[in-house]
Every structure is written in C-alpha cells, then in structure tokens.
Design an enzyme around this catalytic site. Structure first.
Site, PDB file in Angstrom:
ATOM      1  N   CYS A  11       0.834  -1.197   0.000  1.00  0.00           N
ATOM      2  CA  CYS A  11       0.000   0.000   0.000  1.00  0.00           C
ATOM      3  C   CYS A  11       0.866   1.243   0.000  1.00  0.00           C
ATOM      4  O   CYS A  11       2.101   1.169   0.005  1.00  0.00           O
ATOM      5  CB  CYS A  11      -0.980   0.009   1.169  1.00  0.00           C
ATOM      6  SG  CYS A  11      -0.244   0.527   2.719  1.00  0.00           S
ATOM      7  N   THR A  26       1.612   3.285   2.204  1.00  0.00           N
ATOM      8  CA  THR A  26       2.545   3.413   3.330  1.00  0.00           C
ATOM      9  C   THR A  26       3.870   2.733   2.995  1.00  0.00           C
ATOM     10  O   THR A  26       4.948   3.278   3.248  1.00  0.00           O
ATOM     11  CB  THR A  26       1.919   2.779   4.599  1.00  0.00           C
ATOM     12  OG1 THR A  26       0.661   3.420   4.820  1.00  0.00           O
ATOM     13  CG2 THR A  26       2.799   2.934   5.811  1.00  0.00           C
ATOM     14  N   HIS A  33       5.720   4.874   0.633  1.00  0.00           N
ATOM     15  CA  HIS A  33       6.372   5.991   1.330  1.00  0.00           C
ATOM     16  C   HIS A  33       7.687   5.540   1.972  1.00  0.00           C
ATOM     17  O   HIS A  33       8.699   6.235   1.891  1.00  0.00           O
ATOM     18  CB  HIS A  33       5.458   6.579   2.404  1.00  0.00           C
ATOM     19  CG  HIS A  33       4.320   7.393   1.852  1.00  0.00           C
ATOM     20  ND1 HIS A  33       4.498   8.303   0.853  1.00  0.00           N
ATOM     21  CD2 HIS A  33       3.015   7.429   2.172  1.00  0.00           C
ATOM     22  CE1 HIS A  33       3.325   8.856   0.561  1.00  0.00           C
ATOM     23  NE2 HIS A  33       2.413   8.339   1.347  1.00  0.00           N
ATOM     24  N   CYS A  61       0.785   0.577  23.873  1.00  0.00           N
ATOM     25  CA  CYS A  61       1.542   0.461  25.132  1.00  0.00           C
ATOM     26  C   CYS A  61       0.680  -0.013  26.290  1.00  0.00           C
ATOM     27  O   CYS A  61       1.175  -0.610  27.236  1.00  0.00           O
ATOM     28  CB  CYS A  61       2.216   1.796  25.473  1.00  0.00           C
ATOM     29  SG  CYS A  61       1.099   3.052  26.145  1.00  0.00           S
ATOM     30  N   CYS A  85      -0.846   4.558  28.268  1.00  0.00           N
ATOM     31  CA  CYS A  85      -0.901   6.008  28.005  1.00  0.00           C
ATOM     32  C   CYS A  85      -2.344   6.499  28.150  1.00  0.00           C
ATOM     33  O   CYS A  85      -3.271   5.690  28.276  1.00  0.00           O
ATOM     34  CB  CYS A  85      -0.364   6.296  26.598  1.00  0.00           C
ATOM     35  SG  CYS A  85      -1.505   5.794  25.306  1.00  0.00           S
ATOM     36  N   CYS A 130      -2.977   4.778  20.350  1.00  0.00           N
ATOM     37  CA  CYS A 130      -2.056   4.898  21.482  1.00  0.00           C
ATOM     38  C   CYS A 130      -0.999   5.968  21.202  1.00  0.00           C
ATOM     39  O   CYS A 130      -0.522   6.095  20.071  1.00  0.00           O
ATOM     40  CB  CYS A 130      -1.385   3.526  21.648  1.00  0.00           C
ATOM     41  SG  CYS A 130       0.102   3.525  22.651  1.00  0.00           S
TER      42      CYS A 130
HETATM   43  N1  LIG Z   1      -6.480   6.896   8.184  1.00  0.00           N
HETATM   44  C1  LIG Z   1      -5.742   5.811   8.069  1.00  0.00           C
HETATM   45  O1  LIG Z   1      -5.472   5.107   9.027  1.00  0.00           O
HETATM   46  C2  LIG Z   1      -5.237   5.433   6.715  1.00  0.00           C
HETATM   47  C3  LIG Z   1      -5.034   4.090   6.396  1.00  0.00           C
HETATM   48  C4  LIG Z   1      -4.634   3.767   5.095  1.00  0.00           C
HETATM   49  C5  LIG Z   1      -4.413   4.781   4.183  1.00  0.00           C
HETATM   50  N2  LIG Z   1      -4.581   6.081   4.558  1.00  0.00           N
HETATM   51  C6  LIG Z   1      -4.410   7.191   3.625  1.00  0.00           C
HETATM   52  O2  LIG Z   1      -5.595   7.258   2.833  1.00  0.00           O
HETATM   53  C7  LIG Z   1      -5.271   7.758   1.548  1.00  0.00           C
HETATM   54  C8  LIG Z   1      -5.774   6.799   0.490  1.00  0.00           C
HETATM   55  O3  LIG Z   1      -5.102   5.561   0.532  1.00  0.00           O
HETATM   56  P1  LIG Z   1      -4.968   4.690  -0.806  1.00  0.00           P
HETATM   57  O4  LIG Z   1      -4.167   3.495  -0.457  1.00  0.00           O
HETATM   58  O5  LIG Z   1      -6.295   4.528  -1.445  1.00  0.00           O
HETATM   59  O6  LIG Z   1      -4.039   5.706  -1.633  1.00  0.00           O
HETATM   60  P2  LIG Z   1      -3.908   6.038  -3.177  1.00  0.00           P
HETATM   61  O7  LIG Z   1      -2.808   7.025  -3.302  1.00  0.00           O
HETATM   62  O8  LIG Z   1      -3.849   4.765  -3.951  1.00  0.00           O
HETATM   63  O9  LIG Z   1      -5.307   6.753  -3.529  1.00  0.00           O
HETATM   64  C9  LIG Z   1      -5.503   8.125  -3.598  1.00  0.00           C
HETATM   65  C10 LIG Z   1      -6.343   8.362  -4.845  1.00  0.00           C
HETATM   66  O10 LIG Z   1      -6.719   9.735  -4.895  1.00  0.00           O
HETATM   67  C11 LIG Z   1      -6.721  10.119  -6.258  1.00  0.00           C
HETATM   68  N3  LIG Z   1      -6.655  11.590  -6.325  1.00  0.00           N
HETATM   69  C12 LIG Z   1      -5.575  12.400  -6.250  1.00  0.00           C
HETATM   70  N4  LIG Z   1      -5.961  13.682  -6.344  1.00  0.00           N
HETATM   71  C13 LIG Z   1      -7.306  13.696  -6.468  1.00  0.00           C
HETATM   72  C14 LIG Z   1      -8.278  14.716  -6.589  1.00  0.00           C
HETATM   73  N5  LIG Z   1      -7.951  16.005  -6.602  1.00  0.00           N
HETATM   74  N6  LIG Z   1      -9.582  14.350  -6.695  1.00  0.00           N
HETATM   75  C15 LIG Z   1      -9.940  13.042  -6.705  1.00  0.00           C
HETATM   76  N7  LIG Z   1      -9.058  12.028  -6.574  1.00  0.00           N
HETATM   77  C16 LIG Z   1      -7.758  12.350  -6.469  1.00  0.00           C
HETATM   78  C17 LIG Z   1      -5.488   9.409  -6.835  1.00  0.00           C
HETATM   79  O11 LIG Z   1      -5.573   9.299  -8.242  1.00  0.00           O
HETATM   80  C18 LIG Z   1      -5.557   8.066  -6.133  1.00  0.00           C
HETATM   81  O12 LIG Z   1      -6.256   7.085  -6.891  1.00  0.00           O
HETATM   82  C19 LIG Z   1      -3.763   7.974   1.549  1.00  0.00           C
HETATM   83  O13 LIG Z   1      -3.505   9.325   1.870  1.00  0.00           O
HETATM   84  C20 LIG Z   1      -3.282   7.063   2.634  1.00  0.00           C
HETATM   85  O14 LIG Z   1      -2.051   7.479   3.186  1.00  0.00           O
HETATM   86  C21 LIG Z   1      -4.994   6.414   5.790  1.00  0.00           C
HETATM   87 ZN   LIG Z   2      -1.546  -0.390   4.320  1.00  0.00          ZN
HETATM   88 ZN   LIG Z   3      -0.828   3.637  24.778  1.00  0.00          ZN
END
Ligand SMILES: NC(=O)c1ccc[n+]([C@@H]2O[C@H](COP(=O)([O-])OP(=O)(O)OC[C@H]3O[C@@H](n4cnc5c(N)ncnc54)[C@H](O)[C@@H]3O)[C@@H](O)[C@H]2O)c1
Ligand SMILES: [Zn+2]
Ligand SMILES: [Zn+2]
Length: 339
Positions: free
Chosen positions: A37, A39, A42, A90, A93, A104
């Site tokens: 994914c 992450t 990154h 943990c 916390c 956490c």
């Molecule tokens: N909250 C959490 O715990 C959690 C967990 C997993 C992922 N995430 C985050 O969620 C997001 C999505 O994850 P993903 O794996 O689907 O990522 P991804 O990068 O595959 O999906 C993002 C999508 O947004 C589209 N996009 C970009 N600009 C856009 C716009 N202006 N309008 C419409 N669409 C647009 C991209 O083309 C892409 O398909 C990421 O930022 C990721 O880091 C958060």
């Molecule tokens: Zn993931």
């Molecule tokens: Zn904790």
C-alpha cells in the site's frame, strides 16, 4: 523460505528468512499473501526512515496460518488461518486508558516500527490475531486490513441508509469506503482523477466521475436537490481534495479525513462556520472493524478479485513498488510470500 529486506535507497534484497522463535504471548505465522500500500511506497521512498531498523521487512496487509505458538498463548494452534491487526499499543498512556489503544500515544505499527509480513515466517503478539473463516480465500483475506480501514471510516462517519456520501479519491481505500458505505445503504458518488481507476470503480458499480472533467460540487448539489452531501470522505491526500471537501457537505454535514498529507493542506474554515460542519479524523481500526471486515470479505459480496490487479512473487517486490509509483494501471498489488 525467503524474506524481502529493505536496504534503504529504494532497494530490496531477497534472502533467506530468519525465523524468530515465538516466546511468551507470541505466535509465528506462515504468511501466505501480503498486500502493498501507499505506506510501504512511502517507506520505499525514504519516509519515516527514523522509525526503521535497516534492513527492514515491510508488510502489514496479510493472510496466513499459525506455524507455532509461544507459551501463554490460549485459543490458537498450528494450522489456524489468521490475519493480523498490525497494532501494538503500550496499554498505559492516556489514549490506551480511554480505550482508544488503536491510536495509542506510543503506538508501534507492525510493519514500520517492527518487522512486517513480507517474510515466510513472521512472529507477532497473539493479541493481534483475527481468525479467518474457511470460506475466505488467502488472497481475499490479505484485503481484510484495508477493508477494516474502510469499516472504521464509515463507522465513524455514522453514514446511515439513504444518506448521500461523497468520496474524494478512488484508490483502494476510497473504493472500499464507497463499497462499505453502499453496503450500509448509503448513496455514493466518488471523485477520482486517474482514468484506469475511474473505469474500474464504475465497473464495480460505483457512480464515479473525474473532478477534472465535471464540476464535482455542482454534481453533488444536483444529486441532493441542492442540499449537499450528508457525509464527505477525503481519501485523496491532495490539496485539491482538501479544498473540495468543504464545498460538498449539507448544513451540519460531516467530513471524515482519512488521507495522510505530505504537507499540511489549506482548508477553508469559513465553510465550517457557514454550514455548521463537523470534521472528524479517522485513523486505522479497532478490533470490531477487523471483525466486520472479515465478515464482509467472507460474505463474498465485495468484488475483491477485481480490486486485486496484480500478484507478484517476493523477489519482484521492487517491480510492484515501481508500478504503484507510476500509479497508472493498478489497484491492489499482492505479494505471494511463499513463492
Ligand atoms: N487513516 C488511516 O489510518 C489510513 C489508512 C490507510 C491509508 N490512509 C491514507 O488514505 C489515503 C488513500 O489511501 P490509498 O491506499 O487509497 O491511496 P492512493 O494514493 O492509492 O489513492 C488516492 C487516490 O486519490 C486520487 N486523487 C488524487 N488527487 C485527487 C483529486 N484532486 N480528486 C480526486 N481524486 C484524487 C489518486 O488518483 C488516487 O487514486 C492515503 O492518503 C493514505 O495514506 C490512511
Ligand atoms: Zn496499508
Ligand atoms: Zn498507549
């Protein structure tokens, strides 16, 4: 048995897995499949480097079967089919004490702060385990973690049957949010800019448009009789998405921010005042979201086979990262860890 070791500098070395004998409260898992994914991408690009001990094993979206259990592990035995909720809190916390241990203050994310699942034999705390039903295939089960993210987001949004949900960003998480919200009876409109992903989302029955081609806020208004969306999910992680999200909700509508931003985006706070909007963040998942995700995956109603666009052997991990990097023509890439 092999493992993929991240050496930094966008390089992986595939080599013999170094199995860790499970001790008290731990289990060792024979990993079947592991999803990649954003992450992981990154990390590949050098983000969060201070959290990694090189060489690092990534991976946190997996399926597998228990190989061995350490002492003090009850209810689990070799052969049990499992997935892992990759969080190690943990326990002491303020967040843990308030029963929010998934966020956490000292959370260790397994796959970043600890070795992950891209290895043939993986040792984790038994408290992270969730049982997989026999009816759920190992490939589909590797999708449980991202489905759990979507379940958490939709649960926190309080989206109800008949409500209108606008989702910005149709990557794996945005599409799963759309599908989980639809399964809950919400009407969904998805905004995605990547052509391949727009087409795939439409093929999966999600009403999808590109905000580069249509005026998305105007379309949301049109679909809701001028009211605006009951709930908005920002899942794009883009500045454009953060700007658009405040234009979409109805009076007292809700916005759920799921995305993680490289840089703090600009957000129009005026709209919060003007329409008395509510903003919620949503981060990872709680056990109940994993259980719900397993249930949804096992029910066979989510088109998981369509979301899995590639399955690669462990030694082609770098190729998977490059494909995600190009972003063009993939959705979820799985790694067959035993191959
Ligand atoms: N909250 C959490 O715990 C959690 C967990 C997993 C992922 N995430 C985050 O969620 C997001 C999505 O994850 P993903 O794996 O689907 O990522 P991804 O990068 O595959 O999906 C993002 C999508 O947004 C589209 N996009 C970009 N600009 C856009 C716009 N202006 N309008 C419409 N669409 C647009 C991209 O083309 C892409 O398909 C990421 O930022 C990721 O880091 C958060
Ligand atoms: Zn993931
Ligand atoms: Zn904790």
């Amino acid at each position: 048995m092999q493992a993929a070791f991240f050496a930094g500098n966008q390089k992986f070395d595939t080599g013999p897995c170094v199995p860790v004998t499970p001790v008290g409260g731990q289990v060792q898992i024979r990993v079947a499949y592991c999803g990649l994914c954003g992450t992981d991408l990154h990390l590949f690009h050098g983000a969060m480097a201070h959290r990694l001990t090189l060489p690092h094993v990534m991976g946190h979206e997996m399926s597998g079967a228990i190989e061995a259990a350490g002492t003090g592990v009850h209810g689990w035995k070799p052969g049990d089919r499992v997935t892992v909720r990759p969080l190690d809190p943990c326990g002491s916390c303020p967040a843990c004490r308030m029963e929010h241990s998934h966020i956490c203050h000292n959370l260790k994310f397994i796959g970043i702060d600890r070795p992950g699942a891209l290895q043939g034999l993986w040792t984790v705390p038994a408290h992270t385990l969730h049982r997989l039903p026999d009816s759920l295939g190992m490939r589909e089960a590797a999708m449980v973690e991202p489905i759990a993210v979507a379940c958490h987001d939709v649960r926190l949004s309080e989206a109800a049957a008949g409500e209108f949900a606008a989702v910005i960003g149709g990557g794996p998480i945005g599409i799963l949010i759309a599908l989980v919200a639809q399964a809950r009876g919400a009407r969904v409109l998805l905004a995605e800019v990547n052509e391949f992903r727009v087409k795939l989302a439409r093929d999966l029955g999600i009403d999808t448009v590109s905000p580069r081609e249509v005026d998305f806020p105007a379309l949301v208004n049109e679909r809701t009789g001028g009211a605006g969306a009951d709930v908005v999910f920002e899942v794009s992680g883009s500045q454009a998405g953060a700007e658009m999200m405040t234009k979409l909700p109805r009076t007292r509508g809700r916005i759920v921010v799921v995305a993680i931003y490289g840089e703090a985006p600009k957000v129009d706070l005026f709209r919060f005042f003007w329409r008395e909007l509510k903003l919620a963040g949503a981060r990872v998942y709680e056990p109940i979201d994993f259980e719900h995700a397993i249930e949804l995956a096992a029910a066979g109603t989510l088109p998981l086979d369509r979301l899995i666009t590639n399955v690669l052997p462990l030694n082609r991990l770098e190729e998977g990262m490059r494909q995600m990097e190009r972003g063009g023509d993939c959705m979820k890439i799985l790694v067959n860890v035993q191959e």
